[in-house]
Design a protein around this motif. Structure first.
Motif, PDB file in Angstrom:
ATOM      1  N   GLY A 123      59.213-121.437 -17.589  1.00 28.49           N
ATOM      2  CA  GLY A 123      59.050-120.188 -18.353  1.00 28.49           C
ATOM      3  C   GLY A 123      60.256-119.272 -18.188  1.00 28.49           C
ATOM      4  O   GLY A 123      60.654-118.974 -17.056  1.00 28.49           O
TER       5      GLY A 123
ATOM      6  N   GLY B  36      60.662-116.025 -19.333  1.00 27.89           N
ATOM      7  CA  GLY B  36      60.431-114.597 -19.583  1.00 27.89           C
ATOM      8  C   GLY B  36      60.898-113.793 -18.382  1.00 27.89           C
ATOM      9  O   GLY B  36      61.576-114.318 -17.475  1.00 27.89           O
ATOM     10  N   VAL B  37      60.505-112.532 -18.345  1.00 24.48           N
ATOM     11  CA  VAL B  37      61.001-111.655 -17.284  1.00 24.48           C
ATOM     12  C   VAL B  37      60.495-112.105 -15.901  1.00 24.48           C
ATOM     13  O   VAL B  37      61.222-111.998 -14.904  1.00 24.48           O
ATOM     14  N   ALA B  38      59.298-112.687 -15.832  1.00 27.96           N
ATOM     15  CA  ALA B  38      58.770-113.151 -14.538  1.00 27.96           C
ATOM     16  C   ALA B  38      59.575-114.351 -14.039  1.00 27.96           C
ATOM     17  O   ALA B  38      60.052-114.365 -12.901  1.00 27.96           O
TER      18      ALA B  38
ATOM     19  N   ALA C 222      60.624-122.743 -23.069  1.00 31.57           N
ATOM     20  CA  ALA C 222      60.260-123.380 -24.335  1.00 31.57           C
ATOM     21  C   ALA C 222      60.687-122.550 -25.549  1.00 31.57           C
ATOM     22  O   ALA C 222      61.291-123.059 -26.479  1.00 31.57           O
ATOM     23  N   GLY C 223      60.365-121.258 -25.522  1.00 31.32           N
ATOM     24  CA  GLY C 223      60.630-120.458 -26.729  1.00 31.32           C
ATOM     25  C   GLY C 223      60.967-119.032 -26.369  1.00 31.32           C
ATOM     26  O   GLY C 223      61.367-118.737 -25.247  1.00 31.32           O
TER      27      GLY C 223
ATOM     28  N   ALA D 265      58.191-112.645 -24.313  1.00 36.46           N
ATOM     29  CA  ALA D 265      57.598-111.395 -24.822  1.00 36.46           C
ATOM     30  C   ALA D 265      58.643-110.280 -24.918  1.00 36.46           C
ATOM     31  O   ALA D 265      58.421-109.285 -25.611  1.00 36.46           O
TER      32      ALA D 265
ATOM     33  N   SER E 263      59.577-103.017 -25.774  1.00 35.27           N
ATOM     34  CA  SER E 263      60.378-101.796 -25.918  1.00 35.27           C
ATOM     35  C   SER E 263      61.632-101.836 -25.062  1.00 35.27           C
ATOM     36  O   SER E 263      62.519-101.008 -25.213  1.00 35.27           O
TER      37      SER E 263
ATOM     38  N   SER F 207      61.595-101.018 -22.052  1.00 35.31           N
ATOM     39  CA  SER F 207      61.301-100.137 -20.916  1.00 35.31           C
ATOM     40  C   SER F 207      60.370-100.905 -19.976  1.00 35.31           C
ATOM     41  O   SER F 207      59.614-101.779 -20.421  1.00 35.31           O
TER      42      SER F 207
ATOM     43  N   ASP G  34      57.249-100.886 -17.744  1.00 31.55           N
ATOM     44  CA  ASP G  34      56.005-100.204 -17.370  1.00 31.55           C
ATOM     45  C   ASP G  34      55.612-100.658 -15.965  1.00 31.55           C
ATOM     46  O   ASP G  34      55.565-101.862 -15.697  1.00 31.55           O
TER      47      ASP G  34
ATOM     48  N   VAL H 199      57.671-127.913 -20.680  1.00 28.27           N
ATOM     49  CA  VAL H 199      57.028-128.755 -19.665  1.00 28.27           C
ATOM     50  C   VAL H 199      55.664-129.191 -20.201  1.00 28.27           C
ATOM     51  O   VAL H 199      54.863-128.356 -20.640  1.00 28.27           O
TER      52      VAL H 199
ATOM     53  N   SER I 284      52.539-116.432 -25.562  1.00 24.68           N
ATOM     54  CA  SER I 284      53.654-117.367 -25.348  1.00 24.68           C
ATOM     55  C   SER I 284      53.152-118.796 -25.119  1.00 24.68           C
ATOM     56  O   SER I 284      53.900-119.656 -24.693  1.00 24.68           O
TER      57      SER I 284
ATOM     58  N   ALA J  79      52.531-112.801 -16.812  1.00 23.95           N
ATOM     59  CA  ALA J  79      51.381-112.617 -17.695  1.00 23.95           C
ATOM     60  C   ALA J  79      50.351-113.745 -17.614  1.00 23.95           C
ATOM     61  O   ALA J  79      49.244-113.612 -18.133  1.00 23.95           O
TER      62      ALA J  79
ATOM     63  N   SER K  56      55.700-105.431 -17.581  1.00 23.47           N
ATOM     64  CA  SER K  56      56.952-105.909 -16.971  1.00 23.47           C
ATOM     65  C   SER K  56      56.963-105.664 -15.468  1.00 23.47           C
ATOM     66  O   SER K  56      57.576-106.425 -14.720  1.00 23.47           O
TER      67      SER K  56
HETATM   68  C1  LIG Z   1      54.174-107.536 -28.036  1.00 25.70           C
HETATM   69  C2  LIG Z   1      54.334-107.148 -26.612  1.00 25.70           C
HETATM   70  C3  LIG Z   1      55.012-105.985 -26.278  1.00 25.70           C
HETATM   71  C4  LIG Z   1      55.166-105.602 -24.936  1.00 25.70           C
HETATM   72  N1  LIG Z   1      55.861-104.471 -24.628  1.00 25.70           N
HETATM   73  C5  LIG Z   1      56.059-104.124 -23.320  1.00 25.70           C
HETATM   74  C6  LIG Z   1      56.845-103.001 -22.953  1.00 25.70           C
HETATM   75  O1  LIG Z   1      57.365-102.311 -23.810  1.00 25.70           O
HETATM   76  N2  LIG Z   1      57.021-102.724 -21.618  1.00 25.70           N
HETATM   77  C7  LIG Z   1      56.443-103.484 -20.629  1.00 25.70           C
HETATM   78  O2  LIG Z   1      56.630-103.213 -19.445  1.00 25.70           O
HETATM   79  N3  LIG Z   1      55.677-104.560 -20.970  1.00 25.70           N
HETATM   80  C8  LIG Z   1      55.493-104.890 -22.276  1.00 25.70           C
HETATM   81  N4  LIG Z   1      54.738-106.002 -22.612  1.00 25.70           N
HETATM   82  C9  LIG Z   1      54.173-106.792 -21.528  1.00 25.70           C
HETATM   83  C10 LIG Z   1      55.280-107.595 -20.855  1.00 25.70           C
HETATM   84  O3  LIG Z   1      56.362-107.730 -21.732  1.00 25.70           O
HETATM   85  C11 LIG Z   1      54.786-108.940 -20.493  1.00 25.70           C
HETATM   86  O4  LIG Z   1      53.657-108.793 -19.678  1.00 25.70           O
HETATM   87  C12 LIG Z   1      55.878-109.692 -19.726  1.00 25.70           C
HETATM   88  O5  LIG Z   1      57.070-109.689 -20.468  1.00 25.70           O
HETATM   89  C13 LIG Z   1      55.407-111.086 -19.475  1.00 25.70           C
HETATM   90  O6  LIG Z   1      56.478-111.820 -18.982  1.00 25.70           O
HETATM   91  P1  LIG Z   1      56.277-113.321 -18.562  1.00 25.70           P
HETATM   92  O7  LIG Z   1      57.604-113.778 -18.078  1.00 25.70           O
HETATM   93  O8  LIG Z   1      55.115-113.440 -17.670  1.00 25.70           O
HETATM   94  O9  LIG Z   1      55.856-114.098 -19.897  1.00 25.70           O
HETATM   95  P2  LIG Z   1      56.578-114.272 -21.285  1.00 25.70           P
HETATM   96  O10 LIG Z   1      57.552-113.205 -21.560  1.00 25.70           O
HETATM   97  O11 LIG Z   1      55.487-114.477 -22.255  1.00 25.70           O
HETATM   98  O12 LIG Z   1      57.430-115.598 -21.103  1.00 25.70           O
HETATM   99  C14 LIG Z   1      56.848-116.852 -20.974  1.00 25.70           C
HETATM  100  C15 LIG Z   1      57.891-117.899 -21.335  1.00 25.70           C
HETATM  101  O13 LIG Z   1      57.395-119.185 -20.997  1.00 25.70           O
HETATM  102  C16 LIG Z   1      57.681-120.081 -22.054  1.00 25.70           C
HETATM  103  N5  LIG Z   1      56.738-121.200 -21.995  1.00 25.70           N
HETATM  104  C17 LIG Z   1      55.421-121.233 -22.341  1.00 25.70           C
HETATM  105  N6  LIG Z   1      54.931-122.463 -22.112  1.00 25.70           N
HETATM  106  C18 LIG Z   1      55.956-123.212 -21.607  1.00 25.70           C
HETATM  107  C19 LIG Z   1      56.066-124.563 -21.177  1.00 25.70           C
HETATM  108  N7  LIG Z   1      55.024-125.409 -21.188  1.00 25.70           N
HETATM  109  N8  LIG Z   1      57.278-125.017 -20.746  1.00 25.70           N
HETATM  110  C20 LIG Z   1      58.351-124.195 -20.700  1.00 25.70           C
HETATM  111  N9  LIG Z   1      58.301-122.895 -21.097  1.00 25.70           N
HETATM  112  C21 LIG Z   1      57.111-122.416 -21.539  1.00 25.70           C
HETATM  113  C22 LIG Z   1      57.554-119.219 -23.295  1.00 25.70           C
HETATM  114  O14 LIG Z   1      58.190-119.806 -24.407  1.00 25.70           O
HETATM  115  C23 LIG Z   1      58.233-117.929 -22.819  1.00 25.70           C
HETATM  116  O15 LIG Z   1      59.630-118.016 -22.963  1.00 25.70           O
HETATM  117  C24 LIG Z   1      54.593-106.392 -23.927  1.00 25.70           C
HETATM  118  C25 LIG Z   1      53.899-107.565 -24.259  1.00 25.70           C
HETATM  119  C26 LIG Z   1      53.778-107.947 -25.576  1.00 25.70           C
HETATM  120  C27 LIG Z   1      53.039-109.214 -25.888  1.00 25.70           C
END
Ligand SMILES: Cc1cc2nc3c(=O)[nH]c(=O)nc-3n(C[C@H](O)[C@H](O)[C@H](O)COP(=O)(O)OP(=O)(O)OC[C@H]3O[C@@H](n4cnc5c(N)ncnc54)[C@H](O)[C@@H]3O)c2cc1C
Length: 444
Positions: free
Chosen positions: A9, A11-13, A33-34, A37, A42, A44, A46, A290, A327, A396, A410
């Motif tokens: 994954g 994303g930011v995590a 993969a893609g 979020a 924004s 910013s 949170d 994956v 995602s 997430a 975030s």
């Molecule tokens: C529309 C929206 C707006 C938001 N705005 C804010 C904001 O302004 N401020 C804030 O603090 N929070 C905001 N959030 C919440 C915050 O952005 C998310 O909680 C946080 O970004 C989640 O990060 P993540 O890395 O856990 O997941 P994600 O950012 O969802 O990343 C997951 C990644 O894993 C990849 N993935 C999925 N399955 C697989 C696989 N099988 N193999 C390889 N890769 C895979 C996906 O393609 C993606 O790239 C927002 C959320 C959304 C949905």
């Protein structure tokens, strides 16, 4: 291919964990993969704007104790205040190295950021180009504000934002104007309206001659204002620098607001993290997914991806941070929710009627927002109640919190990603020390 740590994954995590591991010298790869979020965010950060019971939070870290009382299983309750503070400070410092300055209010309180609808959302860290409206005095220092768009741009409607802003009692003495400025070269872009998105505009404004023409148009339309609010139409890498240049050319204080996706403010964070990770020697397998993994004796041994299904990837430690439904980190069927890669144990209310509130705009969180992977205090998941000792979970995908209702998306993603990295680093160091001792004994 063998790594010290493999992150599923991007994303930011996932990226927070990956950067921290790479900083500590671990051979690390990210499989993404893609889009994450962040492309919709924004930009910013949170940390916590509401407690689960709906009570607004002024100082997020000071509210961690109250949060623990209400939600002992919340990811922040598992990490604790110190680990979360450390992670966010680390993130600020890391982003600063890439020229992205994220700041909070000096007193540690949340501030408000303006949304494209002209409403306000509470957040904790904002980029340097985002105006921080103080909680207790929203319109402090503002007697005239201009909401400006680009002529023909559909992803920000300043009149709608101005109408909503004008309804707020705090803005009753503030003059609010709207304007649309023509973009040089607009005729050529207009031939294909689908290409008239924020990212296309940012390419035009990268040209200094065109930026000068735009600045001139802006001065003509706005006249004087304490704050000029523009949609985020400035590039990913050099956006902040372009805005500084525009502020110099116009004498205005400029504030960016996120547009409809793609959100350049969010993408700016992602690009900065990815380039920093790669600079540290990290590998990103973009566009790969994956599909499954082998679990042996309570350990994840190898994973298989869509592009490398005959050549599994192995590592000492794994993180899964594949996000929520959005995602495809989770998949919902009518009566169950699953984590599709490994089939990890989920926290889901047994009764389907409890998944959501009766009213869409309910005063309480919808339970489906809190669904996710069930983990222990170390953020390790399990399958059929058996913990997988070298697999962690962050962001997430985790259960027991609502990123939107509680305003902590975030913040949870960064702090859980960082928390996992610290555990992986500590384990790796212990392993290394044991190996060294064993070698010394062998040669003694
Ligand atoms: C529309 C929206 C707006 C938001 N705005 C804010 C904001 O302004 N401020 C804030 O603090 N929070 C905001 N959030 C919440 C915050 O952005 C998310 O909680 C946080 O970004 C989640 O990060 P993540 O890395 O856990 O997941 P994600 O950012 O969802 O990343 C997951 C990644 O894993 C990849 N993935 C999925 N399955 C697989 C696989 N099988 N193999 C390889 N890769 C895979 C996906 O393609 C993606 O790239 C927002 C959320 C959304 C949905």
């Amino acid at each position: 291919m063998k790594f010290d740590s493999l992150i599923i994954g991007g994303g930011v995590a996932g990226l927070s964990c990956a950067i921290r591991c790479a900083e500590a010298g671990l051979k690390t790869a990210v499989i993404a993969a893609g889009q994450s979020a962040l492309h919709f965010s924004s930009g910013s950060i949170d940390i916590l704007s509401h407690l689960p019971d709906g009570q607004p939070v002024s100082d997020p870290f000071a509210a961690f104790e109250a949060l623990k009382q209400q939600s002992p299983e919340h990811p922040y309750s598992k990490l604790g205040e110190d680990a979360a503070r450390k992670a966010i400070a680390w993130y600020q410092g890391t982003m600063e190295k890439r020229g992205v300055y994220l700041t909070a209010q000096e007193d540690g309180s949340n501030h408000f950021r303006i949304t494209p609808m002209g409403t306000f959302r509470s957040t904790w860290l904002s980029q340097q180009t985002v105006h921080q409206f103080p909680q207790n005095e929203l319109a402090a220092g503002l007697s005239k504000i201009a909401l400006v768009t680009i002529d023909g741009f559909r992803d920000f409607q300043p009149q709608l934002a101005a109408d909503n802003l004008a309804k707020l009692p705090q803005f009753k003495d503030v003059e609010i104007i709207t304007a649309a400025v023509e973009l040089p070269n607009f005729e050529n872009m207009q031939r294909n309206p689908c290409e008239f998105r924020s990212i296309d505009i940012s390419r035009v404004l990268r040209d200094e001659t065109k930026l000068h023409a735009f600045a001139k148009g802006l001065i003509q339309k706005v006249g004087k204002a304490d704050l000029v609010v523009l949609p985020s139409i400035f590039g990913n890498g050099d956006g902040a620098a372009t805005i500084k240049l525009l502020e110099g050319l116009t004498g205005f204080k400029i504030c960016e607001i996120p547009t409809m996706p793609p959100s350049l403010l969010g993408i700016r964070l992602e690009e900065a993290m990815k380039s920093h990770f790669q600079m540290l020697g990290g590998l990103i397998l973009s566009g790969d997914e994956v599909l499954r993994g082998d679990i042996e004796d309570g350990k994840l041994t190898r994973i298989y991806t869509r592009h490398h299904h005959d050549m599994p990837l192995t590592a000492d430690h794994f993180l899964i941070a594949t996000g929520s439904f959005f995602s495809r980190g989770m998949a919902a069927e009518r009566h169950q929710v699953q984590e599709p890669v490994f089939g990890l144990d989920m926290a889901t209310p047994a009764n389907r009627d409890d998944w959501y509130q009766d009213e869409f705009f309910a005063k309480q969180s919808h339970q489906f927002m809190k669904m996710g992977v069930r983990c222990n205090e170390q953020l390790q998941p399990s399958i059929a109640n058996q913990t997988i000792s070298n697999l962690y979970c962050a962001g997430a995908l985790l259960a027991h919190y609502d990123p939107v209702y509680e305003g902590c998306g975030s913040g949870v993603a960064i702090s859980t990603g960082h928390y996992v990295a610290e555990q992986i680093i500590a384990k790796q160091q212990r392993h290394q020390t044991l190996e060294n001792e064993q070698q010394e004994r062998t040669f003694a």
